[in-house]
Design an enzyme around this catalytic site. Sequence first.
Site, mmCIF file in Angstrom:
data_model
loop_
_atom_site.group_PDB
_atom_site.id
_atom_site.type_symbol
_atom_site.label_atom_id
_atom_site.label_comp_id
_atom_site.label_asym_id
_atom_site.label_seq_id
_atom_site.Cartn_x
_atom_site.Cartn_y
_atom_site.Cartn_z
ATOM 1 N N ASP A 18 0.848 -1.195 0.000
ATOM 2 C CA ASP A 18 0.000 0.000 0.000
ATOM 3 C C ASP A 18 0.882 1.242 0.000
ATOM 4 O O ASP A 18 1.718 1.423 0.886
ATOM 5 C CB ASP A 18 -0.884 -0.011 1.248
ATOM 6 C CG ASP A 18 -2.040 0.977 1.144
ATOM 7 O OD1 ASP A 18 -1.826 2.091 0.627
ATOM 8 O OD2 ASP A 18 -3.148 0.635 1.594
ATOM 9 N N LYS A 38 -0.891 9.969 0.240
ATOM 10 C CA LYS A 38 -0.980 11.276 0.875
ATOM 11 C C LYS A 38 0.176 11.458 1.852
ATOM 12 O O LYS A 38 0.502 10.571 2.631
ATOM 13 C CB LYS A 38 -2.314 11.421 1.608
ATOM 14 C CG LYS A 38 -3.522 11.456 0.691
ATOM 15 C CD LYS A 38 -4.806 11.656 1.483
ATOM 16 C CE LYS A 38 -6.023 11.693 0.554
ATOM 17 N NZ LYS A 38 -7.281 11.882 1.311
#
Length: 235
Positions: free
Chosen positions: A141, A145
């Site tokens: 993952d 951000k």
Amino acid sequence: MTSSRQTPPFHRSVVSYVQRGERMTVGQERAWDRHWERLGREVKALPDGPVDFAAWFGREAPVLLEIGSGMGETTSRLVAAAPELNYVAVEVYKPGLAQLLMRAEALEATNLRVLRGDAVDLLTEHVEPGTLDGVRIFFPDPWPKKKHHKRRLVQPGFVRLLAGRLRVGGTLHLATDWEHYADQMLAVCSAEPLLRNLHDGWAPRPDWRPVTKFEQRAVEEDRVSHDLMFTRVEG
């Protein structure tokens, strides 16, 4: 079995994965019922001390650990292509592990064992130093951000933990399609004294690594995938 519990060299205040639903398809349920008792373990339920992989597999062979096997499409093919390895996959997502077991069965792969839980707990408490022949982390993952970058799996403490569990000459192979994460991976691994880059920067994409759905999506979105290969050196 002697205990390997110790003060963890790396502690995360937040986990690097997203908890998802556990609902399984009928096929996944059947695969789970057929194979989990023999081929699977819960990390939290493991007895104190290191896992005896040779006993679990019923043979002595190089042990390769894949962290984050997802839905198993790529992992099952890698397992089937390397019958000489004792291939261990650790993943938190139960339906993903069930799907991996189902895919491995279809490919008649018998050299797979799966662990459900946190890779940090597994490595810290249940894998002896210098015992893994390889570790693979493909498309973890990316947490794109900036405020979430601390959730990324590949951090200095984690890489130090991984390096310590590899035998000298063992290989750490990473891949990501997020440029900034790739740069972070390169910087973190290059800074670890127990690791040496096998290439001058990025590694060539190996022909044997199947294209994951994440990599295919990256191609469609004009993102470039990067591979990194490091080897464990003497400390």
